[in-house]
Structures are given as structure tokens and as C-alpha cells.
Design a protein around this motif. Structure first.
Motif, PDB file in Angstrom:
ATOM      1  N   MET A 154       1.173  -0.518  12.884  1.00 26.31           N
ATOM      2  CA  MET A 154       1.239  -0.883  14.295  1.00 26.31           C
ATOM      3  C   MET A 154       2.553  -0.477  14.958  1.00 26.31           C
ATOM      4  SD  MET A 154      -1.711  -2.320  14.716  1.00 26.31           S
ATOM      5  CE  MET A 154      -1.486  -2.885  16.392  1.00 26.31           C
ATOM      6  N   GLY A 155       3.381   0.233  14.240  1.00 23.89           N
ATOM      7  CA  GLY A 155       4.670   0.661  14.775  1.00 23.89           C
ATOM      8  C   GLY A 155       5.510   1.211  13.639  1.00 23.89           C
ATOM      9  N   GLN A 156       6.747   1.533  13.903  1.00 22.44           N
ATOM     10  CA  GLN A 156       7.633   2.092  12.880  1.00 22.44           C
ATOM     11  C   GLN A 156       8.050   1.004  11.902  1.00 22.44           C
ATOM     12  OE1 GLN A 156      10.833   4.183  14.826  1.00 22.44           O
ATOM     13  NE2 GLN A 156       9.475   5.683  15.751  1.00 22.44           N
ATOM     14  N   GLY A 157       7.366   0.953  10.759  1.00 20.40           N
ATOM     15  CA  GLY A 157       7.637  -0.071   9.757  1.00 20.40           C
ATOM     16  C   GLY A 157       6.971  -1.397  10.055  1.00 20.40           C
ATOM     17  N   VAL A 158       6.040  -1.417  10.994  1.00 21.70           N
ATOM     18  CA  VAL A 158       5.338  -2.644  11.384  1.00 21.70           C
ATOM     19  C   VAL A 158       3.871  -2.508  10.977  1.00 21.70           C
ATOM     20  CG1 VAL A 158       4.708  -4.192  13.278  1.00 21.70           C
ATOM     21  CG2 VAL A 158       6.897  -2.950  13.334  1.00 21.70           C
ATOM     22  N   THR A 200       0.842  -1.197   0.000  1.00 18.99           N
ATOM     23  CA  THR A 200       0.000   0.000   0.000  1.00 18.99           C
ATOM     24  C   THR A 200       0.881   1.252   0.000  1.00 18.99           C
ATOM     25  OG1 THR A 200      -0.109   0.202   2.413  1.00 18.99           O
ATOM     26  CG2 THR A 200      -1.714  -1.270   1.360  1.00 18.99           C
ATOM     27  N   PHE A 201       0.264   2.391  -0.282  1.00 20.65           N
ATOM     28  CA  PHE A 201       1.012   3.647  -0.255  1.00 20.65           C
ATOM     29  C   PHE A 201       1.588   3.903   1.141  1.00 20.65           C
ATOM     30  CE2 PHE A 201      -1.952   4.644  -3.825  1.00 20.65           C
ATOM     31  CZ  PHE A 201      -0.997   4.835  -4.801  1.00 20.65           C
ATOM     32  N   ILE A 202       0.802   3.581   2.171  1.00 24.02           N
ATOM     33  CA  ILE A 202       1.244   3.833   3.551  1.00 24.02           C
ATOM     34  C   ILE A 202       2.382   2.896   3.932  1.00 24.02           C
ATOM     35  CG2 ILE A 202       0.513   3.792   5.974  1.00 24.02           C
ATOM     36  CD1 ILE A 202      -2.255   4.693   5.039  1.00 24.02           C
ATOM     37  N   GLN A 203       2.315   1.629   3.474  1.00 21.95           N
ATOM     38  CA  GLN A 203       3.411   0.701   3.734  1.00 21.95           C
ATOM     39  C   GLN A 203       4.675   1.134   3.001  1.00 21.95           C
ATOM     40  OE1 GLN A 203       1.814  -3.100   2.580  1.00 21.95           O
ATOM     41  NE2 GLN A 203       0.536  -3.288   4.406  1.00 21.95           N
ATOM     42  N   LEU A 204       4.507   1.617   1.776  1.00 21.75           N
ATOM     43  CA  LEU A 204       5.652   2.102   1.003  1.00 21.75           C
ATOM     44  C   LEU A 204       6.282   3.312   1.686  1.00 21.75           C
ATOM     45  CD1 LEU A 204       7.275   1.722  -1.596  1.00 21.75           C
ATOM     46  CD2 LEU A 204       5.669   3.251  -2.752  1.00 21.75           C
ATOM     47  N   LYS A 251      10.736   5.513   4.901  1.00 17.07           N
ATOM     48  CA  LYS A 251      11.103   6.301   6.075  1.00 17.07           C
ATOM     49  C   LYS A 251      11.928   5.512   7.081  1.00 17.07           C
ATOM     50  CE  LYS A 251       9.118   9.375   9.568  1.00 17.07           C
ATOM     51  NZ  LYS A 251       7.873  10.020  10.070  1.00 17.07           N
ATOM     52  N   TYR A 252      11.534   4.247   7.335  1.00 18.14           N
ATOM     53  CA  TYR A 252      12.195   3.466   8.387  1.00 18.14           C
ATOM     54  C   TYR A 252      13.119   2.377   7.843  1.00 18.14           C
ATOM     55  CZ  TYR A 252       8.612   5.767  11.164  1.00 18.14           C
ATOM     56  OH  TYR A 252       7.802   6.707  11.748  1.00 18.14           O
ATOM     57  N   ARG A 253      13.139   2.228   6.504  1.00 18.54           N
ATOM     58  CA  ARG A 253      13.999   1.243   5.848  1.00 18.54           C
ATOM     59  C   ARG A 253      13.712  -0.184   6.309  1.00 18.54           C
ATOM     60  NH1 ARG A 253      17.989   3.731   2.968  1.00 18.54           N
ATOM     61  NH2 ARG A 253      18.349   5.939   3.418  1.00 18.54           N
ATOM     62  N   LYS A 254      12.465  -0.442   6.637  1.00 22.39           N
ATOM     63  CA  LYS A 254      12.063  -1.796   6.992  1.00 22.39           C
ATOM     64  C   LYS A 254      10.565  -1.930   6.787  1.00 22.39           C
ATOM     65  CE  LYS A 254      11.388  -0.760  11.929  1.00 22.39           C
ATOM     66  NZ  LYS A 254      11.738  -1.141  13.317  1.00 22.39           N
ATOM     67  N   LEU A 255      10.125  -3.165   6.565  1.00 24.40           N
ATOM     68  CA  LEU A 255       8.704  -3.430   6.388  1.00 24.40           C
ATOM     69  C   LEU A 255       8.392  -4.791   6.995  1.00 24.40           C
ATOM     70  CD1 LEU A 255       5.917  -2.771   5.247  1.00 24.40           C
ATOM     71  CD2 LEU A 255       6.646  -3.749   3.056  1.00 24.40           C
ATOM     72  N   HIS A 256       7.905  -4.772   8.246  1.00 22.51           N
ATOM     73  CA  HIS A 256       7.485  -6.000   8.911  1.00 22.51           C
ATOM     74  C   HIS A 256       5.997  -6.187   8.630  1.00 22.51           C
ATOM     75  CE1 HIS A 256      11.278  -6.480  10.923  1.00 22.51           C
ATOM     76  NE2 HIS A 256      11.185  -5.301  11.503  1.00 22.51           N
TER      77      HIS A 256
END
Length: 216
Positions: A150-154, A31-35, A40-45
Motif C-alpha cells: 500500500m506504499g513504500q514499505g507499507v 512474504t517475498f514482496i514484504q522482504l 529497499k525502503y529499510r522499513k516494514l509497516h
């Protein structure tokens, strides 16, 4: 020029309807928000799971926290919107209260982006109406619980459960499920591992509210 405009509008309508139909059967690839979180946080959990795999406690906790009338409204809770408007008139900008339902948040999380513009809110309203009519409450809740930040990159309750408690969402106890829900709607600010006095108070409130939540 007019023909080009009509063609663009037609394409946008087709794309939007196609995305709605796709979303009825599948979680979004990204999604745009996940992207935004990835950049921003250089991670995607993120770990998509089915509605049944989530267990009941985290569903009840999130509904208790975010939208207790979820199964009784058609996508918009006008009483909640009115309460939010009254509250926001009394309080400063640091304590703004939202009136968005889970359906509205799902429309934003899946199809749109973060922000408070009237344009985005208007498009969100259209998508909310569409998913309420093309999907059902179970699908909307599943998409929401899989995509919510649910958190920074989560993103999603499964990833959050593993990130904060080292277990799957279905194995959370009542207190842990309430902690997951307590960080909403500002998960980048609050941390269940290091809760503020406000978060502790909210956690206790959610625990009490969960007793009255029904998943239908």
C-alpha cells in the motif's frame, strides 16, 4: 539423477501444499514482496488484523477498485483479462491495464514475488487454483487485505490506514477507504496525501462504484 529430480519435485509439492494449508488458518510471517520492501525502503509497516476488524468500507472500496466480480468468479475473470488485452494493444506501456483478480493477486502476494515473467504467471495460476479450492472467499480477501502493498514499505489496509489517516481501517469513512483503494495497483507511485489529478478522478470513480458492491 532421475531419483534426485523426483525427490526434489516431491519436496516442493509437499512444501507448497503445507503452505496452502497453513495459510488457511494463519497470515504469513513474512512474504517475498514484504522482504523486498524491507530491504529497499529499510522499513516494514504491517499490522495483521482479522476480517471482521477491517470494517466493511475498505473491503467494498478495494473490491470496487480491483475486482468487482470477486464473489462471482472462481479465481479468474476471463472477461477482465480480455478487456485488459484489448486495452493494452491500444495503449502504450505506460498505461497497461491488468486483468488479475484479487485471488490471483493474493497468490502472488503471499507465495510469490513481483515480476511479469511467464514462469511466475504460470506458478501464480497454480496457486490461485489451489487457494480457491482450499480456502474460501473470506479467507482470500482477508489475506489479500493484510498483505497487499500500500506504499513504500507499507503493507495491508490496517497499516495503510494508520500511515495515511492515523486511524484503524474499521474507523475509515467512505472517502478515506476510497483513497486507500485508489493507490492500487501502483502504491509506490501514488500518494493519497498528495493526489495527482488522475488519482482524484479514480477516487471519485471508486466512491460511485462502492454503492453497488456487496460483500457476499
Amino acid at each position: 539423477m532421475w531419483k534426485l529430480f523426483k525427490r526434489v519435485v516431491f519436496i516442493l509439492i509437499v512444501v507448497n501444499i503445507s503452505s496452502i494449508m497453513w495459510g488457511r488458518f494463519f497470515n504469513p510471517p513474512i512474504t517475498f514482496i514484504q522482504l523486498e520492501g524491507l530491504i529497499k525502503y529499510r522499513k516494514l509497516h504491517r499490522d495483521y488484523i482479522s476480517f471482521d476488524e477491517m470494517g466493511s468500507l475498505v473491503k467494498r472500496a478495494v473490491i470496487a477498485s480491483e475486482d468487482q466480480n470477486y464473489f462471482r468468479h472462481n479465481g479468474f475473470d476471463f472477461k477482465a483479462i480480455r478487456r485488459a488485452m484489448i486495452n493494452n494493444q491500444k495503449n502504450d506501456k505506460k498505461r497497461l491495464q491488468g486483468g488479475s483478480t484479487i485471488s490471483q493477486q493474493t497468490a502472488k502476494n503471499i507465495f510469490l514475488w513481483n515480476g511479469r515473467s511467464w514462469v511466475r504467471k504460470g506458478v501464480e495460476t497454480i496457486f490461485t487454483f489451489m487457494i480457491e479450492n482450499f480456502w474460501n472467499k473470506e479467507i482470500i480477501l482477508e489475506r489479500y487485505l493484510n498483505s497487499i502493498e500500500m506504499g513504500q514499505g507499507v503493507f495491508g489496509v490496517e497499516a495503510a490506514s494508520k500511515y495515511y489517516f492515523g486511524k484503524s481501517a474499521k474507523n475509515l469513512n467512505k472517502s478515506e477507504a476510497a483513497w486507500i483503494a485508489a493507490v492500487l495497483p501502483n502504491p509506490k507511485k501514488y500518494d493519497p496525501k498528495n493526489p495527482s489529478p488522475y488519482l482524484k478522478k479514480k477516487h471519485e470513480w471508486i466512491m460511485k462504484q462502492m454503492r453497488d458492491v456487496r460483500l457476499n
